[in-house]
Design an enzyme around this catalytic site. Structure first.
Site, PDB file in Angstrom:
ATOM      1  N   VAL A  65       0.851  -1.201   0.000  1.00  0.00           N
ATOM      2  CA  VAL A  65       0.000   0.000   0.000  1.00  0.00           C
ATOM      3  C   VAL A  65       0.883   1.246   0.000  1.00  0.00           C
ATOM      4  O   VAL A  65       0.614   2.221  -0.717  1.00  0.00           O
ATOM      5  CB  VAL A  65      -0.950  -0.020   1.229  1.00  0.00           C
ATOM      6  CG1 VAL A  65      -1.525   1.360   1.487  1.00  0.00           C
ATOM      7  CG2 VAL A  65      -2.058  -1.050   1.025  1.00  0.00           C
ATOM      8  N   HIS A  66       1.964   1.200   0.796  1.00  0.00           N
ATOM      9  CA  HIS A  66       2.868   2.359   0.853  1.00  0.00           C
ATOM     10  C   HIS A  66       3.599   2.559  -0.479  1.00  0.00           C
ATOM     11  O   HIS A  66       3.763   3.679  -0.942  1.00  0.00           O
ATOM     12  CB  HIS A  66       3.876   2.194   1.997  1.00  0.00           C
ATOM     13  CG  HIS A  66       3.280   2.471   3.341  1.00  0.00           C
ATOM     14  ND1 HIS A  66       2.438   1.574   3.969  1.00  0.00           N
ATOM     15  CD2 HIS A  66       3.360   3.540   4.165  1.00  0.00           C
ATOM     16  CE1 HIS A  66       2.057   2.094   5.135  1.00  0.00           C
ATOM     17  NE2 HIS A  66       2.601   3.280   5.281  1.00  0.00           N
ATOM     18  N   ILE A  67       4.019   1.450  -1.077  1.00  0.00           N
ATOM     19  CA  ILE A  67       4.728   1.548  -2.354  1.00  0.00           C
ATOM     20  C   ILE A  67       3.803   2.146  -3.413  1.00  0.00           C
ATOM     21  O   ILE A  67       4.165   3.061  -4.150  1.00  0.00           O
ATOM     22  CB  ILE A  67       5.239   0.152  -2.790  1.00  0.00           C
ATOM     23  CG1 ILE A  67       6.380  -0.273  -1.857  1.00  0.00           C
ATOM     24  CG2 ILE A  67       5.700   0.155  -4.242  1.00  0.00           C
ATOM     25  CD1 ILE A  67       6.844  -1.708  -2.043  1.00  0.00           C
TER      26      ILE A  67
ATOM     27  N   GLU B  60       6.917   6.575   5.076  1.00  0.00           N
ATOM     28  CA  GLU B  60       5.865   7.084   5.967  1.00  0.00           C
ATOM     29  C   GLU B  60       5.733   8.605   5.956  1.00  0.00           C
ATOM     30  O   GLU B  60       4.613   9.117   6.029  1.00  0.00           O
ATOM     31  CB  GLU B  60       6.082   6.559   7.396  1.00  0.00           C
ATOM     32  CG  GLU B  60       4.791   6.407   8.181  1.00  0.00           C
ATOM     33  CD  GLU B  60       3.856   5.336   7.624  1.00  0.00           C
ATOM     34  OE1 GLU B  60       3.154   5.624   6.641  1.00  0.00           O
ATOM     35  OE2 GLU B  60       3.841   4.212   8.160  1.00  0.00           O
TER      36      GLU B  60
END
Ligand code: SF4
Lengths: 208, 301
Positions: free
Chosen positions: A42-44, A94
């Site tokens: 999800v972060h990528i 983040e």
């Protein structure tokens, strides 16, 4: 909204500035309301590939977690186990993730680094630790699964939108002033480590 | 029973046993956690222990995996040379992992390297990982199971020191690793240390050490004394449950050792989290079994 019930500090979504600014590293809290799961992929996708999240995270919590979810007989989903995963893996992304999504409360496991602490200070966010390995208690705190996005990432990596009741204990590890509890603790552990290495080495000399 | 029936029966028992070990921690781990909680007085640490015991209770009651990371299966087999299913064991354990993945359910964690595809079954090239020991003149088979979580596998490390660095070098190697990575690996930890010749032998022994019960000791008196010294010293670092501070840092320290080359001192460290999902099941030749880690496990008996 923040309330104290039976000595427990319980914060409900949507989180406000005053809810979050009142928290200090080391405080123990519980939360009610809306959380969304998101870990590595999800972060990528959100940061490196710069794709907008299908879920609105403002005022809600993000949990670094890859749950075990089972299809229930009525066609819905049933939460079997959920607990936090190592937050440090998301450190690289983040700061940008907080800036981009407006998320202000992050739940995970273990420490995060100086970039996340900087984002917490700048954007008024906090990082909390949910004791890991307690996935059945975690699942018991989930009242409802009310969304599933980015399903193509697989069960563990997808974005699950959840309603939680009294999720915790959450220990505040980075507060909105950017104070990082783990960084402080690590210094203590390292100082004691040096003492202990010396101590053990002396004892070993007597038997070897 | 035909050979096929026997294989199916052993597969079913092993799948149920693997599932059981994800739901219920071994008796030795639970009793050590009880001791650590009783000795704790930090309020945040106590709230974490309370959550852990509530989770242990609820996982048993609902029959659900205690941690969402159900790990990757690793087995140590001590197989009698005349155990009737010796040649089929690898096949049986692979089938059992697949079955447990579906039935428990376990989280699919196995990713084929290079292809970077999750196999979905927790099996694949070299998985489950199996280490073998053949016991001469025995017709039974003992299987130690371990589900290695990602968070606690991450800190694993091995190196070859110069002999001049001595056992003090070993202490520093272990404590450095624990200070740096321990807080994130879900303490209180079980620490496995291997001392041997090369990286591979030391690393393997450090994992073998995790397969030993909490509170057990190395038969060599000096190694056993070093286990106690390390345990005491790491506890005094005060890492506490979840790395947030507290009286204890570890469930224990187990050392396994072997000879070294005159010119080397190999050292390996493997860690396990407090959710230490280890099990041991011993089969007789007709597939009767008993378990010393999980007194409550039954299967059609
Ligand atoms: S380290 Fe262990 S307890 Fe912690 S999340 Fe991983 S498997 Fe679970």
């Amino acid at each position: 909204m923040t309330e104290t019930i039976n000595g427990k500090t319980i914060i409900s979504t949507p989180f406000t500035d005053s809810d979050l600014n009142a928290l200090h590293a080391g405080d123990v809290i519980f939360i009610n309301g809306d959380i969304v799961t998101g870990r590595d992929d999800v972060h990528i996708r959100a940061v490196r590939e710069n794709i907008d999240l299908p879920a609105d995270l403002r005022g809600k919590a993000l949990m670094h977690a890859g749950p075990i979810v089972r299809r229930s007989s009525d066609g819905g989903y049933e939460m079997i186990s959920i607990g936090p995963t190592t937050s440090m893996r998301m450190e690289k992304f983040e700061y940008d993730f907080i800036e981009k999504t407006g998320v202000r409360l992050i739940i995970g496991k273990g420490c995060m680094g100086s970039r996340t602490a900087e984002a917490c200070r700048k954007f008024g966010a906090v990082h909390c630790v949910l004791p890991a390995g307690n996935a059945v208690v975690g699942a018991a705190c989930i009242e409802e699964i009310n969304g599933l996005d980015w399903q193509d990432l697989g069960m563990a990596e997808a974005l699950w939108s959840l309603r939680v009741k009294c999720l915790g204990p959450l220990i505040v590890s980075i507060d909105t002033s950017g104070r990082n509890l783990f960084e402080e603790k690590k210094k203590e552990y390292n100082a004691r480590k040096e003492e202990q290495i010396e101590e053990i080495s002396k004892k070993l000399e007597t038997i070897l | 029973m035909t050979l096929e029936d026997k294989c199916n029966k052993m597969t079913d028992i092993m799948a149920a046993f693997i599932g059981h070990t994800t739901v219920r921690l071994p008796d030795d781990v639970i009793s050590r956690l009880n001791e650590l909680r009783a000795a704790e007085d930090d309020p945040a640490a106590l709230s974490i222990y309370d959550m852990m015991f509530e989770n242990i209770r609820l996982a048993s009651e609902l029959g659900r995996p205690s941690c969402q990371d159900t790990g990757l299966a690793q087995f140590r087999i001590d197989c009698g040379s005349s155990f009737p299913l010796l040649a089929q064991l690898e096949e049986i354990l692979t089938a059992a992992v697949k079955k447990a993945t579906e039935e428990t359910p376990l989280r699919p964690n196995a990713v084929e390297t290079f292809d970077e595809i999750n196999t979905g079954t927790n099996t694949g090239t070299g998985a489950p990982s199996i280490s073998w020991n053949i016991v001469p003149s025995w017709d039974g088979c003992a299987i130690t199971t371990y589900l290695a979580g990602g968070g606690c596998s991450l800190p694993g490390h091995a190196a070859v020191l110069m002999p001049g660095e001595g056992y003090e070098g070993v202490v520093r190697f272990v404590l450095d690793r624990i200070a740096e990575y321990g807080p994130n690996a879900c303490p209180p930890l079980l620490v496995g240390v291997g001392i041997a010749n090369s990286v591979d032998t030391a690393a393997q022994l450090s994992k073998k050490a995790l397969f030993r019960p909490v509170g057990s000791h190395n038969p060599n008196e000096k190694a056993s004394a070093m286990e106690s010294m390390l345990e005491d010293g790491i506890n005094k670092m005060g890492i506490g449950p979840q790395g947030l501070g507290g009286k204890a840092s570890v469930l224990g320290v187990n050392i396994e050792n072997a000879v070294r080359h005159t010119a080397t001192l190999g050292v390996g460290v493997s860690l396990s989290c407090w959710t230490h999902r280890r099990g041991k099941i011993v089969f007789s030749k007709d597939l009767g079994f008993n378990t010393d880690t999980h007194a409550g496990f039954t299967y059609g008996q």
